[in-house]
Write a protein that holds these residues in place. Sequence first.
Motif, PDB file in Angstrom:
ATOM      1  N   GLY A 132      44.068  45.566  85.190  1.00  0.00           N
ATOM      2  CA  GLY A 132      43.992  44.848  84.070  1.00  0.00           C
ATOM      3  C   GLY A 132      45.320  44.036  83.833  1.00  0.00           C
ATOM      4  O   GLY A 132      45.462  42.815  83.461  1.00  0.00           O
ATOM      5  N   VAL A 133      46.445  44.770  84.269  1.00  0.00           N
ATOM      6  CA  VAL A 133      47.682  44.044  83.939  1.00  0.00           C
ATOM      7  C   VAL A 133      47.952  42.903  85.002  1.00  0.00           C
ATOM      8  O   VAL A 133      48.258  41.698  84.806  1.00  0.00           O
ATOM      9  CB  VAL A 133      48.888  45.224  84.270  1.00  0.00           C
ATOM     10  CG1 VAL A 133      50.297  44.356  84.333  1.00  0.00           C
ATOM     11  CG2 VAL A 133      48.898  45.951  83.028  1.00  0.00           C
ATOM     12  N   LEU A 134      47.620  43.125  86.519  1.00  0.00           N
ATOM     13  CA  LEU A 134      47.489  42.343  87.350  1.00  0.00           C
ATOM     14  C   LEU A 134      46.654  40.929  86.977  1.00  0.00           C
ATOM     15  O   LEU A 134      46.960  39.927  87.519  1.00  0.00           O
ATOM     16  CB  LEU A 134      47.159  42.979  88.820  1.00  0.00           C
ATOM     17  CG  LEU A 134      48.202  43.882  89.243  1.00  0.00           C
ATOM     18  CD1 LEU A 134      47.782  44.657  90.314  1.00  0.00           C
ATOM     19  CD2 LEU A 134      49.397  43.212  89.529  1.00  0.00           C
ATOM     20  N   LEU A 135      45.395  41.240  86.504  1.00  0.00           N
ATOM     21  CA  LEU A 135      44.760  40.259  86.007  1.00  0.00           C
ATOM     22  C   LEU A 135      44.857  39.618  85.063  1.00  0.00           C
ATOM     23  O   LEU A 135      44.063  38.523  84.678  1.00  0.00           O
ATOM     24  CB  LEU A 135      42.785  40.876  86.270  1.00  0.00           C
ATOM     25  CG  LEU A 135      42.527  41.473  87.392  1.00  0.00           C
ATOM     26  CD1 LEU A 135      41.189  42.157  87.183  1.00  0.00           C
ATOM     27  CD2 LEU A 135      42.151  40.055  88.388  1.00  0.00           C
TER      28      LEU A 135
ATOM     29  N   VAL B 213      40.363  46.218  79.048  1.00  0.00           N
ATOM     30  CA  VAL B 213      40.798  47.251  79.676  1.00  0.00           C
ATOM     31  C   VAL B 213      40.499  48.433  79.016  1.00  0.00           C
ATOM     32  O   VAL B 213      40.126  49.508  79.661  1.00  0.00           O
ATOM     33  CB  VAL B 213      42.608  46.971  79.920  1.00  0.00           C
ATOM     34  CG1 VAL B 213      42.970  48.313  80.801  1.00  0.00           C
ATOM     35  CG2 VAL B 213      42.877  45.846  80.731  1.00  0.00           C
ATOM     36  N   ALA B 214      40.585  48.721  77.329  1.00  0.00           N
ATOM     37  CA  ALA B 214      40.369  49.929  76.737  1.00  0.00           C
ATOM     38  C   ALA B 214      39.053  50.169  76.861  1.00  0.00           C
ATOM     39  O   ALA B 214      38.602  51.451  76.898  1.00  0.00           O
ATOM     40  CB  ALA B 214      40.837  49.360  75.294  1.00  0.00           C
TER      41      ALA B 214
ATOM     42  N   LEU C 254      35.612  48.056  84.773  1.00  0.00           N
ATOM     43  CA  LEU C 254      36.365  46.662  84.314  1.00  0.00           C
ATOM     44  C   LEU C 254      35.494  45.544  84.152  1.00  0.00           C
ATOM     45  O   LEU C 254      35.781  44.572  83.344  1.00  0.00           O
ATOM     46  CB  LEU C 254      37.718  46.616  85.031  1.00  0.00           C
ATOM     47  CG  LEU C 254      38.624  45.462  84.583  1.00  0.00           C
ATOM     48  CD1 LEU C 254      38.823  45.769  83.142  1.00  0.00           C
ATOM     49  CD2 LEU C 254      39.974  45.815  85.539  1.00  0.00           C
ATOM     50  N   TYR C 255      34.669  45.469  85.359  1.00  0.00           N
ATOM     51  CA  TYR C 255      33.848  44.262  85.399  1.00  0.00           C
ATOM     52  C   TYR C 255      33.039  44.152  84.354  1.00  0.00           C
ATOM     53  O   TYR C 255      32.602  43.084  83.740  1.00  0.00           O
ATOM     54  CB  TYR C 255      33.130  44.154  86.868  1.00  0.00           C
ATOM     55  CG  TYR C 255      32.568  42.908  87.205  1.00  0.00           C
ATOM     56  CD1 TYR C 255      33.201  41.727  87.391  1.00  0.00           C
ATOM     57  CD2 TYR C 255      31.052  42.884  87.494  1.00  0.00           C
ATOM     58  CE1 TYR C 255      32.615  40.643  87.653  1.00  0.00           C
ATOM     59  CE2 TYR C 255      30.375  41.544  87.706  1.00  0.00           C
ATOM     60  CZ  TYR C 255      31.324  40.612  87.955  1.00  0.00           C
ATOM     61  OH  TYR C 255      30.445  39.312  88.220  1.00  0.00           O
TER      62      TYR C 255
ATOM     63  N   PRO D  17      35.190  37.258  80.885  1.00  0.00           N
ATOM     64  CA  PRO D  17      34.871  37.831  82.232  1.00  0.00           C
ATOM     65  C   PRO D  17      35.964  37.417  83.211  1.00  0.00           C
ATOM     66  O   PRO D  17      36.672  36.483  83.067  1.00  0.00           O
ATOM     67  CB  PRO D  17      33.562  36.957  82.644  1.00  0.00           C
ATOM     68  CG  PRO D  17      33.663  35.501  81.337  1.00  0.00           C
ATOM     69  CD  PRO D  17      34.525  36.134  80.224  1.00  0.00           C
ATOM     70  N   VAL D  18      36.047  38.232  84.122  1.00  0.00           N
ATOM     71  CA  VAL D  18      37.004  38.085  85.376  1.00  0.00           C
ATOM     72  C   VAL D  18      36.159  37.623  86.566  1.00  0.00           C
ATOM     73  O   VAL D  18      35.032  37.849  86.957  1.00  0.00           O
ATOM     74  CB  VAL D  18      37.685  39.141  85.673  1.00  0.00           C
ATOM     75  CG1 VAL D  18      38.383  39.607  84.618  1.00  0.00           C
ATOM     76  CG2 VAL D  18      36.707  40.249  86.176  1.00  0.00           C
TER      77      VAL D  18
END
Length: 298
Positions: free
Chosen positions: A44-47, A54-55, A83-84, A93-94
């Motif tokens: 989550g931090v890197l993205l 994240v939670a 996470l997705y 969304p990522v």
Amino acid sequence: MSTSLYPLASLAQIEKTPSREDGIPEELELDLRAFGCKLIHEAGVLLRQKQVAVATAQILFQRFWYVTSMKQFGIGDIGMGALYLASKLEECPVRMRDLINVYDLLLQRTAHKLKHPPGISSAGVPCPEFKYIPMSYFGNTFYDLKDALVVAEMQILKRLGFNVHVVLPYGTLVNYLRLLGLTEREDVSSKAWGFLNDARVFLSPRTPVYALYAVPTIVSAAILLATRQLAIALPSTPESCWWELFDADWEDVWSVAGYIMRLYRERSPDDQARVLGLVSKKGIRLWLEDNALANSHS
């Protein structure tokens, strides 16, 4: 707040998880849960993903292992899928490719730490630094991770019965502090917020409180720890107990507070190394086979 709004693990699920039924010791399972949540946090931090996503992912990840064994799915795959899915649920969304790239980096770094523990080697030579080797988008690694991500998201939805509603405690914390007249104390707010984050990130091998206790109980425990550390007195006589304002039971509040404080205990290097080698289901199955073989010879 009604606890029916969000699912909690049953007593039977707590006492005998599917992983323990397959022969995975309780402490090892908790270590793996902790490391899986840590990977989600780092991804989550890197993205640069929103903290709420994240939670949510970490709580879905914890719930999943009350209905499924780690022998069937790897913690890396399920963490990636959680996470997705959470990113969709929280409407941030990522891209699938970005998430796969980040998890590939994290898994490579995990393998490096397993092969080269931090510090000085037995030969007195410093351990080499980690260097990420990007994967080819036309190679097997990318497509294997992509397939694992799709399967993980599908399995989380299926095995949780599409019950993926998550209630986060931060808004509740603000309301409770307001009722207790503590909103002007920034130190109380920051400490209680920190305790909630530590319980969620779950960086230590202890019970995942967000899958076991209702949000009012968890928030009350965070307030209890914060006010005690800052020597702030709150009404606690039998006639007027502050936690009863929030329908929290004292024994549960005290239990959650104990779980949170255990998060700060150190783990041995051997325990940490063992977890690093069991991120995939293949590693889990090999460990179970080796352990069964060792027990048969003893």
